[in-house]
Design an enzyme around this catalytic site. Structure first.
Site, PDB file in Angstrom:
ATOM      1  CG  ASP A 138       2.404 -17.192  11.854  1.00  0.00           C
ATOM      2  OD1 ASP A 138       3.065 -18.156  11.442  1.00  0.00           O
ATOM      3  OD2 ASP A 138       1.199 -16.995  11.560  1.00  0.00           O
ATOM      4  CE1 TYR A 158      -6.291 -11.119  -4.412  1.00  0.00           C
ATOM      5  CE2 TYR A 158      -7.745 -10.150  -2.774  1.00  0.00           C
ATOM      6  CZ  TYR A 158      -7.463 -11.146  -3.699  1.00  0.00           C
ATOM      7  OH  TYR A 158      -8.358 -12.175  -3.889  1.00  0.00           O
ATOM      8  CG  ASP A 187      -7.123 -17.770   2.139  1.00  0.00           C
ATOM      9  OD1 ASP A 187      -7.665 -17.565   1.048  1.00  0.00           O
ATOM     10  OD2 ASP A 187      -7.674 -18.339   3.096  1.00  0.00           O
TER      11      ASP A 187
HETATM   12  N1  APR Z   1       0.853 -13.855   9.518  1.00  0.00           N
HETATM   13  C1  APR Z   1       0.721 -12.500   9.338  1.00  0.00           C
HETATM   14  N2  APR Z   1       0.855 -11.899   8.135  1.00  0.00           N
HETATM   15  C2  APR Z   1       1.148 -12.692   7.070  1.00  0.00           C
HETATM   16  C3  APR Z   1       1.297 -14.103   7.174  1.00  0.00           C
HETATM   17  C4  APR Z   1       1.131 -14.671   8.462  1.00  0.00           C
HETATM   18  N3  APR Z   1       1.245 -15.991   8.680  1.00  0.00           N
HETATM   19  N4  APR Z   1       1.567 -14.597   5.930  1.00  0.00           N
HETATM   20  C5  APR Z   1       1.609 -13.546   5.097  1.00  0.00           C
HETATM   21  N5  APR Z   1       1.361 -12.393   5.773  1.00  0.00           N
HETATM   22  C6  APR Z   1       1.306 -11.018   5.274  1.00  0.00           C
HETATM   23  C7  APR Z   1       1.985 -10.749   3.955  1.00  0.00           C
HETATM   24  O1  APR Z   1       3.367 -10.524   4.152  1.00  0.00           O
HETATM   25  C8  APR Z   1       1.261  -9.478   3.520  1.00  0.00           C
HETATM   26  O2  APR Z   1       1.865  -8.374   4.151  1.00  0.00           O
HETATM   27  O3  APR Z   1      -0.063 -10.720   5.038  1.00  0.00           O
HETATM   28  C9  APR Z   1      -0.150  -9.632   4.117  1.00  0.00           C
HETATM   29  C10 APR Z   1      -1.243  -9.949   3.112  1.00  0.00           C
HETATM   30  O4  APR Z   1      -0.712 -10.787   2.101  1.00  0.00           O
HETATM   31  P1  APR Z   1      -1.604 -11.925   1.382  1.00  0.00           P
HETATM   32  O5  APR Z   1      -1.736 -13.068   2.280  1.00  0.00           O
HETATM   33  O6  APR Z   1      -1.007 -12.126   0.027  1.00  0.00           O
HETATM   34  O7  APR Z   1      -3.064 -11.292   1.245  1.00  0.00           O
HETATM   35  P2  APR Z   1      -3.665 -10.273   0.165  1.00  0.00           P
HETATM   36  O8  APR Z   1      -2.654  -9.329  -0.358  1.00  0.00           O
HETATM   37  O9  APR Z   1      -4.903  -9.736   0.837  1.00  0.00           O
HETATM   38  O10 APR Z   1      -4.085 -11.229  -1.048  1.00  0.00           O
HETATM   39  C11 APR Z   1      -5.156 -12.114  -0.850  1.00  0.00           C
HETATM   40  O11 APR Z   1      -3.918 -13.981  -1.633  1.00  0.00           O
HETATM   41  O12 APR Z   1      -3.532 -15.848  -0.395  1.00  0.00           O
HETATM   42  C12 APR Z   1      -4.322 -15.323  -1.373  1.00  0.00           C
HETATM   43  O13 APR Z   1      -6.417 -16.473  -1.112  1.00  0.00           O
HETATM   44  C13 APR Z   1      -5.767 -15.234  -0.934  1.00  0.00           C
HETATM   45  O14 APR Z   1      -6.506 -14.682  -3.130  1.00  0.00           O
HETATM   46  C14 APR Z   1      -6.252 -14.149  -1.840  1.00  0.00           C
HETATM   47  C15 APR Z   1      -5.063 -13.192  -1.905  1.00  0.00           C
END
Ligand code: APR
Length: 185
Positions: A19, A134, A43
């Protein structure tokens, strides 16, 4: 298998399950959106764990310089997180791959590393940017991320440790396979 590490000149590249909010590296990277006002996924986790201070600083950045375009990065303190800094970068939204997404993803990693280097931050943790909401295909994203990071590590000595913190075994496997493909190990 929960953790692997490789050396690129003076930099340690680490792959691990975990995490991102629990990482005690100098900086962790947030997969943010252009508004910098938070969201779900990484995020949401970072703002929840880091507390309101981080959002406050994001709002001040917005007031100063407006929204954060895809591929760019900004930095705030880490609030209540173990990490001292949060580098907020905006990955591209996948739209098939011929709208500049690969270049923007590479820029997000490079600009995050550049911010860390400019501030003398010695260790940085990345999530898998753009491969969640995304929808960037993770096998393609991993190659771009690792090629960008490897080239940066070949050119600069800071950060000395670059961690990829993957949220699932599948994601960890995808990054390790990409590293093997890239380095031919
Ligand atoms: N620690 C590590 N990795 C994580 C965690 C965490 N706590 N939570 C989620 N992930 C992973 C997800 O499984 C995925 O593989 O992070 C990766 C990116 O996923 P997202 O958080 O959905 O990010 P992204 O695809 O870049 O989309 C960004 O999502 O949350 C919104 O505000 C953000 O609009 C933006 C979009």
């Amino acid at each position: 298998m929960d953790r692997r590490q490789y050396r690129v000149l003076n930099t340690l590249i680490v792959f691990q399950r975990g995490d991102i909010t629990e990482q005690d590296s100098g900086a962790i990277v947030n997969a943010a959106n252009s508004t910098l006002l938070g969201g779900g996924g990484v995020d949401g986790a970072i703002h929840r764990a880091g507390g309101p201070q981080i959002l406050e600083e994001c709002k001040q950045i917005r007031n100063r310089q407006g929204e954060c375009p895809a591929g760019e990065a900004v930095i705030t303190t880490g609030g209540n997180l173990p990490a001292g800094w949060v580098i907020h970068t905006v990955g591209p939204i996948w739209r098939g791959g011929s709208h500049g997404e690969p270049e923007q993803l590479g820029n997000a990693y490079r600009n995050s590393l550049q911010l860390a280097r400019e501030r003398g931050i010695r260790s940085i943790s990345f999530p898998s940017i753009s491969t969640g909401a995304y929808r960037f295909p993770i096998d393609k994203a991993a190659i771009i991320a690792l090629d960008t990071v490897k080239k940066f590590a070949e050119e600069y000595d800071v950060p000395v440790e670059i961690r990829f913190v993957l949220f699932s075994d599948n994601d960890l496997r995808a990054y390790l396979e990409a590293w093997d493909k890239l380095t031919g190990v």
